[in-house]
Design a protein around this motif. Structure first.
Motif, mmCIF file in Angstrom:
data_model
loop_
_atom_site.group_PDB
_atom_site.id
_atom_site.type_symbol
_atom_site.label_atom_id
_atom_site.label_comp_id
_atom_site.label_asym_id
_atom_site.label_seq_id
_atom_site.Cartn_x
_atom_site.Cartn_y
_atom_site.Cartn_z
ATOM 1 N N PRO A 77 0.863 -1.168 0.047
ATOM 2 C CA PRO A 77 -0.078 0.018 0.020
ATOM 3 C C PRO A 77 0.832 1.430 0.002
ATOM 4 O O PRO A 77 0.935 1.901 1.119
ATOM 5 N N VAL A 124 -7.740 -1.891 7.970
ATOM 6 C CA VAL A 124 -7.977 -2.720 6.840
ATOM 7 C C VAL A 124 -9.038 -3.304 6.961
ATOM 8 O O VAL A 124 -10.023 -3.450 5.945
ATOM 9 N N THR A 125 -9.680 -3.788 8.061
ATOM 10 C CA THR A 125 -10.802 -4.646 8.110
ATOM 11 C C THR A 125 -12.181 -3.744 7.878
ATOM 12 O O THR A 125 -13.049 -4.030 7.293
ATOM 13 N N LYS A 127 -12.029 -0.334 6.414
ATOM 14 C CA LYS A 127 -11.895 0.291 5.162
ATOM 15 C C LYS A 127 -11.795 -0.398 3.708
ATOM 16 O O LYS A 127 -12.278 0.030 2.899
ATOM 17 N N GLU A 128 -11.037 -1.446 3.720
ATOM 18 C CA GLU A 128 -10.965 -2.279 2.733
ATOM 19 C C GLU A 128 -10.714 -3.788 3.091
ATOM 20 O O GLU A 128 -9.655 -4.278 2.832
ATOM 21 N N GLN A 130 -11.648 -6.260 1.495
ATOM 22 C CA GLN A 130 -11.347 -7.216 0.450
ATOM 23 C C GLN A 130 -9.614 -7.352 0.379
ATOM 24 O O GLN A 130 -9.153 -8.234 -0.052
ATOM 25 N N ASN A 131 -8.964 -6.410 1.174
ATOM 26 C CA ASN A 131 -7.328 -6.691 1.060
ATOM 27 C C ASN A 131 -6.651 -7.518 2.267
ATOM 28 O O ASN A 131 -5.827 -7.534 2.558
#
Length: 318
Positions: A77, A124-125, A127-128, A130-131
């Motif tokens: 990232p 990350v969990t 906001k995104e 999928q990543n």
């Protein structure tokens, strides 16, 4: 009896003395001219020698415009952009982590992400999601995959030669670790580093040290660790852990970093001061790819990246 011309004249005859003296000075003059000429070297010869011994510049990047980023590939990232003619590089999570430190007592000067991985995983969990799986890695000695993401690897897509000198200017934008350089990057079975046959990489350290690629890595700007560590992959083999570090002035002004590699020997310098010097005697890596690596809290400016091909051992020169 007349003295030989090569002797200093001291005959009683004035004519003979004069003639002998003239011949002696003539021979002396010729000798001086001959010696002077023999001591001088043909300028063309000097130029040719310099051309033979000087490293050959095979790639240069001054980061003057966004077009100069076309030769680079980000993994993880990361943010890479041009700022005032220099490469600005950091993780997308860097600003959030430095702001978090104002609210929660975490020490970002400690290398490694153990003090902030839990917060990165939460973000990350949220906001995104999928990543999320991309930033987890299961080591063979661990029962489950753990979150170890947020870091970045920025590869130059030009292959450097087996024997080389690489120079780049560096200025840290905060005191937090780590910054690293990797070189001689390739697939472990000879694949090109960017071959689709290799597993995808997202900036996780184990993907570069314990995965399916080989490379050397030197870490610097190490925070509380205050060492310059060198490792070899695969296997994360420690080659050197020198108690040398970049000067603190690198936070205020650029310093010049140099990586010199000849056969199995590697030397890493900062402003001409040697930080580490080691030799890999077991199947040393050869030509490959170079990268910059930053952990999630690190941020820096890089400039004037140059790759030189070496044709003579630089360590034998005085």
């Amino acid at each position: 009896m007349q003295q030989p011309y090569s002797s200093i004249p001291h005959s009683n005859s004035s004519a003979t003395s004069t003639r002998s003296a003239n011949h002696w000075w003539m021979l002396a003059g010729i000798s001086i001219i001959f010696l002077t000429a023999s001591c001088k070297q043909n300028p063309e010869t000097i130029t040719n020698q310099q051309q033979e011994t000087a490293p050959e510049l095979i790639y240069s990047n001054n980061f003057d415009s966004a077009d100069d980023l076309k030769d680079w590939k980000m993994e993880g990232p990361g943010i890479a952009e041009i700022q005032d003619g220099k490469l600005l590089i950091h993780s997308k999570w860097m600003n959030a982590l430095t702001e978090l430190q104002k609210e929660i007592p975490i020490d970002l000067n400690i290398p490694g992400g153990q003090s902030y991985y839990q917060y990165l995983e939460k973000w990350v969990t949220e906001k995104e999601p999928q990543n999320l799986a991309k930033y987890k890695f299961k080591r063979t000695d661990q029962p489950i995959a753990k979150f170890v993401g947020g870091h970045i690897q920025y590869w130059n897509t030009r292959v450097h030669p087996e024997n080389f000198k690489i120079t780049i200017q560096f200025q840290a934008l905060n005191p937090y670790p780590l910054h690293m350089v990797s070189f001689c990057g390739n697939g472990t079975n000879g694949e090109d580093l960017f071959s689709p046959k290799l597993k995808s990489r997202y900036g996780l350290a184990s993907q570069y040290m314990r995965g399916d690629i080989s490379n050397y890595r030197i870490s610097y700007w190490s925070g509380t660790r205050k060492t310059c560590n060198s490792r070899k992959a695969p296997g994360r083999i420690l080659l050197a852990d020198d108690t040398n570090e970049l000067p603190k002035s690198a936070l205020n002004k650029p310093v010049l970093l140099e990586i010199i590699r000849w056969e199995g020997r590697v030397q890493f310098k900062c402003d001409n001061a040697i930080l580490t010097d080691w030799t890999d005697t077991e199947n040393p890596l050869k030509s490959g790819y170079f990268s910059l690596r930053l952990m999630a809290t690190a941020s820096g400016l890089y400039d004037d990246f140059n790759i030189y091909k070496l044709t003579e051992n630089p360590f034998t020169k005085i």
